[in-house]
Design a protein around this motif. Structure first.
Motif, short mmCIF file in Angstrom:
data_model
loop_
_atom_site.label_atom_id
_atom_site.label_comp_id
_atom_site.label_asym_id
_atom_site.label_seq_id
_atom_site.Cartn_x
_atom_site.Cartn_y
_atom_site.Cartn_z
N ASN A 420 -15.76 8.42 -4.49
CA ASN A 420 -17.09 8.90 -4.86
C ASN A 420 -17.33 8.85 -6.36
N PHE A 421 -16.25 8.79 -7.13
CA PHE A 421 -16.37 8.77 -8.59
C PHE A 421 -16.18 7.37 -9.17
N LEU A 422 -16.00 6.38 -8.29
CA LEU A 422 -15.75 5.02 -8.78
C LEU A 422 -16.74 4.02 -8.19
N PRO A 423 -18.05 4.26 -8.33
CA PRO A 423 -19.00 3.21 -7.93
C PRO A 423 -18.81 2.00 -8.84
N SER A 541 -11.61 2.20 -4.29
CA SER A 541 -10.41 3.02 -4.21
C SER A 541 -9.64 2.88 -5.53
N PHE A 542 -8.63 3.73 -5.70
CA PHE A 542 -7.83 3.62 -6.92
C PHE A 542 -7.12 2.27 -6.96
N GLY A 543 -6.63 1.80 -5.82
CA GLY A 543 -5.97 0.51 -5.77
C GLY A 543 -6.91 -0.63 -6.13
N GLU A 544 -8.16 -0.52 -5.70
CA GLU A 544 -9.14 -1.56 -6.05
C GLU A 544 -9.48 -1.53 -7.53
N LEU A 549 -8.92 -4.28 -12.75
CA LEU A 549 -8.36 -4.32 -14.11
C LEU A 549 -7.35 -5.45 -14.25
N HIS A 550 -6.57 -5.69 -13.21
CA HIS A 550 -5.60 -6.79 -13.23
C HIS A 550 -6.31 -8.12 -13.47
N GLU A 551 -7.37 -8.37 -12.71
CA GLU A 551 -8.08 -9.64 -12.85
C GLU A 551 -8.78 -9.72 -14.21
N PHE A 552 -9.26 -8.59 -14.71
CA PHE A 552 -9.85 -8.59 -16.05
C PHE A 552 -8.79 -8.92 -17.10
N GLY A 553 -7.53 -8.55 -16.82
CA GLY A 553 -6.45 -8.92 -17.73
C GLY A 553 -6.29 -10.42 -17.83
#
Length: 611
Positions: A420-423, A541-544, A549-553
């Motif tokens: 709910n906090f990660l739209p 989700s936190f995993g998503e 972030l991984h792909e942004f890396g």
């Protein structure tokens, strides 16, 4: 914490790292066939190391220091440079599906002319000019084949996909011919052995040796019949791997009918195929199988799904054929196994070193793994009300389901609430602030041009130097003449027919042009987030979040990397080290300062609480 360093300290660290340790990274650069994280291995990478998964080299050496431009004064000028671009992915002339084969043929013709220039002028040509022409060959290939790879992976229109595949196959044949071109190899060999002089900087030397090594891995040392055999084997291996990794078979996918009484536990996107009696027919792919194994409580249904997918005859047959063809390639290249062939030129050096590392890691993890398996057994016994002595062995189709069951209700509730906090929009704002505050890079959304996008969900961003950078810092990050560091497309929403998983694609590599200007990279990040029912925006989700972030890396690696040659650009480095920048980027997901900077409830706007 990196977040608290501020961008100035981070830029100093990047500059020191790129000018020292990246030299050793370049030593490992060799051939590799990769597709950002999903890894579609294609032809030997003398002329192309693909997008995915894909992964390349960052350098701020001599080539970067020579390209110094004034900082732009008007941000509007940046967009003006690209307003004239039309076509898919912003590529001029790529306006219809039929344009893909046309551009592939034009690239092949240009490559033939460049090849003739290298061969005819090798006696008098300056060594550095030869490298520039060979890089031009590589660039001509990549501009079409990388775009074709992305198109066939994400486009919703079958005509676009089919023509992209045709272009891909046309240039795949060109790649195979180039990789075994003895005349080009001899010209390069003379360049490397006898004409590397004082005018060669470190990057020039790495480029020359990298190309030479790639030729040799492509079988250029074989006789004509042997080279032709390797070309055919590599083309076959490429096609088989694409079929296997992307579940692209001539036969229909395996399917499974989920009984009506289990329909409530299925994800929303699966229920689109529900029949009139309430049952659901599910086509089994990597994504759908994993989803089913996590939520279906009936062990027999899970088992049926698992075995149907992994025992699907086209899948098994393709894998067996791929292993056979790879072994033939290895033997033809005088390697005892394909593992020896694949690892040669990498930092790991040999399969034995890799095996030793994996066995050592396994030994360290086994005690903890046994404890967790016992926990899962107890959960299965309790869940199925098995009596003592009954079989409660954990099978492969049990792990996803009972792993979720074993988590505490509080943990599960927290996992659901954190969404709910990660739209997605807030997450992208947070990443934008991270780039600005830590790396001195501004990320700004811009409108897609006519025909530039391939789905309504696609977003386009321009990355430029932050106004907060001082002049000294600007000189270390050469841009194009309008201050652009790169273009980034985001295609993050799940839809039918789209490549599953997450990936970093390169559409255009960065490189130094003949006029001294730096051509910025053009990239695409692909994900498969599913919007919840009656909500247009995905809640992550936190995993998503970690995955994004991984792909942004990977993207950041390509954006800030600066090389003269596109053959060494961005993530085009050894597979041993390509995941380092992306993995480091994941750590921001665990930084409370970063999370609190953007995470707010999608309805109330309340900041995420921390205990």
């Amino acid at each position: 914490r990196v977040w608290r360093w501020g961008h100035k300290a981070m830029l100093r660290w990047l500059d020191e790292t790129c000018s020292s340790s990246n030299t050793s990274m370049l030593k490992a650069t060799g051939s590799g066939w990769q597709v950002s994280r999903a890894r579609l291995y294609v032809a030997p990478a003398t002329w192309r190391m693909s997008t995915y998964r894909h992964a390349r080299h960052m350098s701020t050496g001599a080539a970067g220091r020579e390209a110094r431009h004034e900082r732009p004064h008007a941000r509007a000028e940046v967009q003006g440079k690209f307003q004239g671009r039309t076509g898919l992915f912003g590529i001029k002339g790529l306006e219809r599906p039929q344009d893909f084969p046309k551009q592939a043929q034009e690239a092949a013709d240009k490559i033939a002319n460049l090849r003739e220039r290298v061969i005819s002028g090798r006696a008098e040509m300056a060594a550095k000019q030869m490298l520039i022409l060979m890089d031009e060959i590589s660039d001509s290939l990549c501009l079409v084949i990388d775009a074709a790879e992305l198109c066939r992976s994400v486009h919703a229109d079958s005509a676009w996909k089919e023509n992209a595949m045709l272009a891909y196959e046309m240039l795949g044949d060109v790649i195979s011919q180039l990789n075994s071109d003895e005349q080009l190899y001899r010209a390069l060999d003379v360049c490397v052995k006898h004409r590397v002089g004082a005018d060669f900087n470190e990057e020039d030397k790495r480029m020359a040796w990298s190309l030479r090594e790639d030729f040799e891995r492509g079988g250029v040392h074989l006789d004509e019949a042997g080279r032709q055999e390797v070309i055919e084997l590599q083309a076959r291996a490429s096609a088989l791997l694409y079929e296997f990794t992307c579940d692209q078979y001539d036969e229909a996918e395996p399917s499974l009918v989920i009984p009506a009484h289990l329909a409530d536990v299925l994800p929303t996107w699966m229920k689109r195929t529900m029949t009139s009696d309430g049952a659901t027919a599910v086509n089994l792919s990597q994504d759908s199988l994993q989803a089913l194994l996590q939520v279906i409580p009936d062990e027999e249904v899970r088992k049926a799904a698992y075995l149907s997918y992994h025992q699907h005859q086209p899948r098994v047959r393709t894998l067996e054929q791929l292993l056979h063809v790879r072994q033939l390639i290895a033997h033809k290249m005088n390697f005892s196994s394909f593992a020896d062939y694949a690892i040669s030129g990498k930092m790991a050096a040999s399969p034995r070193i890799v095996e030793d590392f994996l066995h050592h890691l396994s030994d360290q993890l086994k005690p903890r793994a046994r404890q967790e398996v016992e926990i899962l057994k107890k959960q299965k016994q309790h869940y199925q009300a098995l009596e003592d002595g009954s079989s409660h062995e954990i099978f492969p189709w049990d792990f996803p389901f009972y792993s979720l069951v074993a988590r505490s209700p509080q943990h599960e509730l927290a996992c659901k609430l954190i969404r709910n906090f990660l739209p997605l929009s807030r997450v992208l704002q947070g990443i934008g602030m991270l780039l600005e505050n830590t790396f001195g890079i501004s990320m700004r959304a811009v409108e897609l041009g006519e025909g530039e996008g391939w789905s309504t969900e696609v977003k386009k961003f321009e990355l430029t130097l932050s106004e907060s950078l001082n002049d000294e810092q600007v000189l270390k990050f050469p841009t194009d003449d309008k201050g652009l560091l790169g273009i980034l497309y985001l295609d993050l929403i799940k839809r039918p027919g789209k490549f599953g998983g997450a990936a970093h694609f390169t559409i255009q590599c960065g490189r130094m042009m003949e006029d001294g200007q730096y051509r910025p990279p053009v990239l695409a990040l692909v994900g498969n987030f599913s919007p919840p029912a009656q909500l247009q925006e995905p809640l992550l989700s936190f995993g998503e979040l970690e995955m994004l972030l991984h792909e942004f890396g990977h993207a950041l690696h390509s954006i800030v990397g600066r090389t003269r040659y596109q053959h060494l650009s961005g993530t085009r480095i050894s597979m041993d080290v390509v995941e380092i920048p992306s993995t480091l980027m994941e750590y921001f997901a665990w930084d409370p300062d970063f999370i609190q900077s953007f995470a707010k409830h999608y309805v109330t706007g309340e900041s995420i609480p921390f205990s």
